[in-house]
Design a protein around this motif. Structure first.
Motif, PDB file in Angstrom:
ATOM      1  N   CYS A   1       2.925   7.006   5.069  1.00 32.36           N
ATOM      2  CA  CYS A   1       2.847   7.905   3.926  1.00 32.36           C
ATOM      3  C   CYS A   1       1.712   7.430   3.033  1.00 32.36           C
ATOM      4  O   CYS A   1       1.675   6.278   2.612  1.00 32.36           O
ATOM      5  CB  CYS A   1       4.178   7.879   3.176  1.00 32.36           C
ATOM      6  SG  CYS A   1       4.090   8.740   1.613  1.00 32.36           S
TER       7      CYS A   1
ATOM      8  N   PHE B   1      -0.792  -1.746   0.831  1.00 36.76           N
ATOM      9  CA  PHE B   1      -0.195  -1.453   2.143  1.00 36.76           C
ATOM     10  C   PHE B   1       1.206  -2.052   2.169  1.00 36.76           C
ATOM     11  O   PHE B   1       1.365  -3.271   2.050  1.00 36.76           O
ATOM     12  CB  PHE B   1      -1.061  -2.016   3.267  1.00 36.76           C
ATOM     13  CG  PHE B   1      -2.354  -1.279   3.437  1.00 36.76           C
ATOM     14  CD1 PHE B   1      -2.414  -0.105   4.174  1.00 36.76           C
ATOM     15  CD2 PHE B   1      -3.522  -1.752   2.854  1.00 36.76           C
ATOM     16  CE1 PHE B   1      -3.603   0.583   4.324  1.00 36.76           C
ATOM     17  CE2 PHE B   1      -4.711  -1.064   2.995  1.00 36.76           C
ATOM     18  CZ  PHE B   1      -4.752   0.102   3.732  1.00 36.76           C
ATOM     19  N   ILE B   2       2.181  -1.175   2.298  1.00 33.37           N
ATOM     20  CA  ILE B   2       3.568  -1.627   2.230  1.00 33.37           C
ATOM     21  C   ILE B   2       4.246  -1.381   3.577  1.00 33.37           C
ATOM     22  O   ILE B   2       4.083  -0.310   4.177  1.00 33.37           O
ATOM     23  CB  ILE B   2       4.334  -0.852   1.124  1.00 33.37           C
ATOM     24  CG1 ILE B   2       3.562  -0.931  -0.199  1.00 33.37           C
ATOM     25  CG2 ILE B   2       5.738  -1.400   0.949  1.00 33.37           C
ATOM     26  CD1 ILE B   2       3.943   0.135  -1.185  1.00 33.37           C
ATOM     27  N   GLY B   3       5.008  -2.349   4.021  1.00 29.59           N
ATOM     28  CA  GLY B   3       5.800  -2.151   5.232  1.00 29.59           C
ATOM     29  C   GLY B   3       5.486  -3.160   6.313  1.00 29.59           C
ATOM     30  O   GLY B   3       4.334  -3.573   6.470  1.00 29.59           O
TER      31      GLY B   3
ATOM     32  N   THR C   1       2.261   3.546   2.889  1.00 28.55           N
ATOM     33  CA  THR C   1       3.555   2.954   3.230  1.00 28.55           C
ATOM     34  C   THR C   1       3.903   3.323   4.665  1.00 28.55           C
ATOM     35  O   THR C   1       3.871   4.499   5.029  1.00 28.55           O
ATOM     36  CB  THR C   1       4.647   3.512   2.294  1.00 28.55           C
ATOM     37  OG1 THR C   1       4.127   3.578   0.977  1.00 28.55           O
ATOM     38  CG2 THR C   1       5.873   2.640   2.309  1.00 28.55           C
ATOM     39  N   ALA C   2       4.249   2.299   5.435  1.00 33.17           N
ATOM     40  CA  ALA C   2       4.658   2.565   6.818  1.00 33.17           C
ATOM     41  C   ALA C   2       6.145   2.907   6.812  1.00 33.17           C
ATOM     42  O   ALA C   2       6.984   2.023   6.631  1.00 33.17           O
ATOM     43  CB  ALA C   2       4.375   1.344   7.680  1.00 33.17           C
ATOM     44  N   ILE C   3       6.457   4.190   6.973  1.00 35.86           N
ATOM     45  CA  ILE C   3       7.859   4.620   6.916  1.00 35.86           C
ATOM     46  C   ILE C   3       8.551   4.300   8.241  1.00 35.86           C
ATOM     47  O   ILE C   3       9.682   3.863   8.287  1.00 35.86           O
ATOM     48  CB  ILE C   3       7.949   6.136   6.628  1.00 35.86           C
ATOM     49  CG1 ILE C   3       7.137   6.489   5.388  1.00 35.86           C
ATOM     50  CG2 ILE C   3       9.385   6.555   6.419  1.00 35.86           C
ATOM     51  CD1 ILE C   3       6.933   7.966   5.202  1.00 35.86           C
TER      52      ILE C   3
ATOM     53  N   VAL D   1      -2.012   4.181  -1.989  1.00 40.73           N
ATOM     54  CA  VAL D   1      -0.755   3.545  -1.576  1.00 40.73           C
ATOM     55  C   VAL D   1      -0.402   4.044  -0.183  1.00 40.73           C
ATOM     56  O   VAL D   1      -0.200   5.236   0.028  1.00 40.73           O
ATOM     57  CB  VAL D   1       0.381   3.886  -2.562  1.00 40.73           C
ATOM     58  CG1 VAL D   1       1.653   3.186  -2.141  1.00 40.73           C
ATOM     59  CG2 VAL D   1       0.001   3.497  -3.967  1.00 40.73           C
TER      60      VAL D   1
END
Lengths: 332, 309
Positions: B198, B148-150, B190-192, B188
């Motif tokens: 995403c 989890f990215i962001g 990703t919080a854009i 994956v």
């Protein structure tokens, strides 16, 4: 080299949150720079960052002590940090039964019983329960009468009845205990309590069924025909139809005599006549029976005569046979 | 009157007990279904999700016109389906002019709606559209990694919720022991932006690094999509507390002990063989030796006869 990578792993681990139980890594501090730019750039940045995160998880995962099994090395995962809700409630503890409550209040302790015990009646080892058990009622062929016994009471039947009542009572108690368990939602998972027979008052099943059109028509027809003339001369109401089922279904036997059905009436009459005769006489005359009786009597008489004739000269046995043969031949 | 109803056969009983609440639960199952209308995109999304979860999912193909997960009264049939199929993860797809390509992720607790989140699907790429070395294809039933990215996953409440939801939906079975050979895929996310996530599904390639820890390389295998968060419904605090209950300890299994040296040992009952009472047959091999010997002697004598000639 190894030390360096290990150091890097720890530094990464401090940056990222790694939840090994869920094999999850988060980077809450990262800001996506390429969010506004093209799709391809965004994808590349995501993949690059995700590779780092995957490496962080792998570092922690492969550092765990592994046991080599048949299908390859396996590790024991720590419990997840990020907790997720359960699917169903925890199984609830069963409330104590009436007997368990009573036993507790009286201090009755459950003892372990032997499975098999010596049976005096049959002089053998038997189970203490079930079919063919110790002190089984079935092993007692005679019950001795006592002075206090009521006359005309079958002691065996009485014993069976009592047993039946005890079983019924136990079943009732069991149901009560299960109902109590159901109240707190601790019914054993494989048991269902289902309503039977009498529906609960106020529920849908309890309401009377709406009468069908057909039923109403039948009733109307019956009412209209309940006069001396069978409703023949009554005035019809507007829209009223003739009753669908008029009278009884009757079947008449054919009057003319013949084969099959035609023969039935004769048989019926014969039956009636025979029953009447049977009332007047002790035994109605059965011709076929009388004939067979006559024949048997005749045979017996002939046999007796022969025996008496052969009994006078025993030495002439072969001759007797000859005689028999000749007699048969003559008969044929 | 109340009657006690129990399963008639042992098999039926086992089946009923599978659905019963347990101290240690087995993995959650996912129910995939759709409303009256679905777009081609949504059909493909649902099919792909089913493909990813094939071993722990049930997919319904009929239209459902009375499901409105967020409205009161609209969740009854959803709860019924959850009870019927014994699924506690729900994925409901619907398509309308106002909310195109709408996906509702939901969870149930005791077959009642626990929480819901509604997302719109954008920029979708299906599994079929990806071309890669098929050797890398993730295997069914393997436990995936998650990334989890962001910063929005921490700051925005709805994304926090979505993160938990995605984790629960795709994490697979809860295991104590993990086979390292089964490591092979990653989700994956990703919080854009504060509303958009995403999501990508990648295969993991384990490369040699010179140490015991392999170097990770990601290969995108699909599906990938952007999830735009719309509505959500969080669980009530009391319900959450109840659902988060953990058992004190697993129930002890009878007659099974664990030993450091012997490993798992069990005590089983084997009835007495009663060797003395065994019925003997004439077919015992040991008894046939005489005949064999006799045959041998016969041959021997024949040879002897032949030799002098």
């Amino acid at each position: 080299m190894a030390e360096e990578t290990a150091a890097a792993a720890t530094s990464m681990a401090t940056n990222y949150e790694v939840d090994l139980g869920n094999l999850m890594a988060c980077d809450p501090s990262h800001h996506i720079a390429a969010a506004q730019s093209s799709r391809e750039e965004l994808r590349n940045e995501c993949l690059q960052k995700a590779t780092e995160l995957a490496q962080a998880v792998a570092d922690a995962l492969f550092a765990l002590p592994a046991t080599v099994g048949r299908d390859g090395p396996s590790v024991r995962l720590p419990p997840p940090v990020h907790r997720l809700p359960r699917e169903k409630h925890l199984p609830r503890p069963k409330p104590p039964t009436k007997w368990e409550q009573f036993a507790k209040s009286k201090g009755i302790v459950k003892h372990k019983k032997n499975k098999r015990e010596w049976d005096e009646q049959t002089a053998s080892w038997k189970r203490t329960y079930g079919y063919d058990r110790v002190n089984d009622d079935r092993d007692v062929p005679i019950i001795e009468a006592k002075m206090t016994d009521e006359p005309g009471v079958d002691p065996f039947a009485k014993r069976r009845d009592e047993k039946k009542q005890r079983v019924e009572k136990q079943e009732k108690n069991r149901l009560g205990n299960l109902k109590n368990a159901a109240k707190v939602g601790a019914l054993p998972s494989h048991i269902q309590l289902a309503a039977t027979a009498v529906p609960i008052t106020g529920t849908k099943a309890d309401l009377p069924k709406k009468a069908k059109k057909e039923d109403l028509e039948n009733v109307a027809g019956m009412a209209s025909s309940a006069t001396a003339s069978g409703g023949k001369f009554d005035k019809k109401l507007p829209g009223e139809k003739a009753p669908k089922k008029a009278g009884k279904n009757r079947k008449f036997l054919p009057v003319v005599e013949g084969k099959g059905m035609g023969n039935l009436e004769k048989q019926q009459n014969d039956k009636i006549l025979n029953s009447l005769l049977a009332k007047n006489f002790e035994e109605p005359l059965d011709v076929s029976k009388a004939i067979t009786m006559y024949k048997v009597k005749k045979d017996n008489k002939r046999r007796k005569e022969k025996q008496s004739s052969s009994g006078s000269n025993k030495k002439l046995k072969p001759q007797k046979k000859l005689q028999k043969k000749s007699s048969k031949k003559t008969a044929a | 009157m109340v009657a006690i109803r129990v399963p008639r056969s042992m098999r039926a009983k086992r089946e009923v007990l599978k659905h019963a609440p347990k101290l240690v639960e087995n993995g959650k199952k996912m129910l995939i279904l759709h409303g009256t209308k679905t777009s081609a995109v949504l059909n493909s999304v649902l099919a792909d999700i089913f493909h990813l979860k094939r071993d722990h999912a049930v997919k319904y193909t009929k239209k459902n016109d009375n499901i409105r997960p967020f409205e009161s009264g609209g969740e009854t049939s959803l709860e019924f389906f959850s009870l019927k199929s014994d699924c506690s993860l729900l994925v409901y797809g619907s398509h309308s002019k106002k909310k195109p390509n709408n996906l509702v992720f939901g969870r149930t607790y005791d077959h009642h709606i626990y929480d819901l989140i509604e997302v719109g699907v954008e920029n979708y790429k299906s599994i079929e559209s990806y071309a890669y070395d098929k050797k890398l294809a993730p295997k069914l039933g393997t436990k995936p990694f998650f990334a989890f990215i962001g910063e929005h996953f921490e700051s925005v409440e709805k994304l926090k919720h979505l993160k938990e939801m995605l984790l629960d939906h795709f994490k697979g079975e809860v295991v104590e022991n993990l086979n390292l050979a089964g490591v092979g895929r990653i989700f994956v996310c990703t919080a854009i932006s504060p509303t958009t996530v995403c999501m990508m599904h990648c295969a993991l390639r384990l490369k040699r690094s010179g140490t015991s820890i392999p170097r990770m390389e990601l290969v995108e295998v699909g599906p990938s999509m952007d999830l735009v968060v719309k509505r959500n419904q969080s669980p009530a605090e009391s319900l959450r507390k109840e659902a988060m209950n953990t058992p004190g300890h697993a129930k002890k299994v009878k007659n099974v002990t664990k030993d450091v040296l012997d490993g798992k040992t069990g005590r089983i009952y084997i009835p007495d063989q009663e060797v003395a009472k065994l019925a003997l047959t004439n077919d015992i091999k040991g008894l046939k030796r005489e005949r064999r010997d006799a045959k041998k002697n016969k041959e021997h004598s024949k040879k002897q006869k032949v030799n002098p000639e």
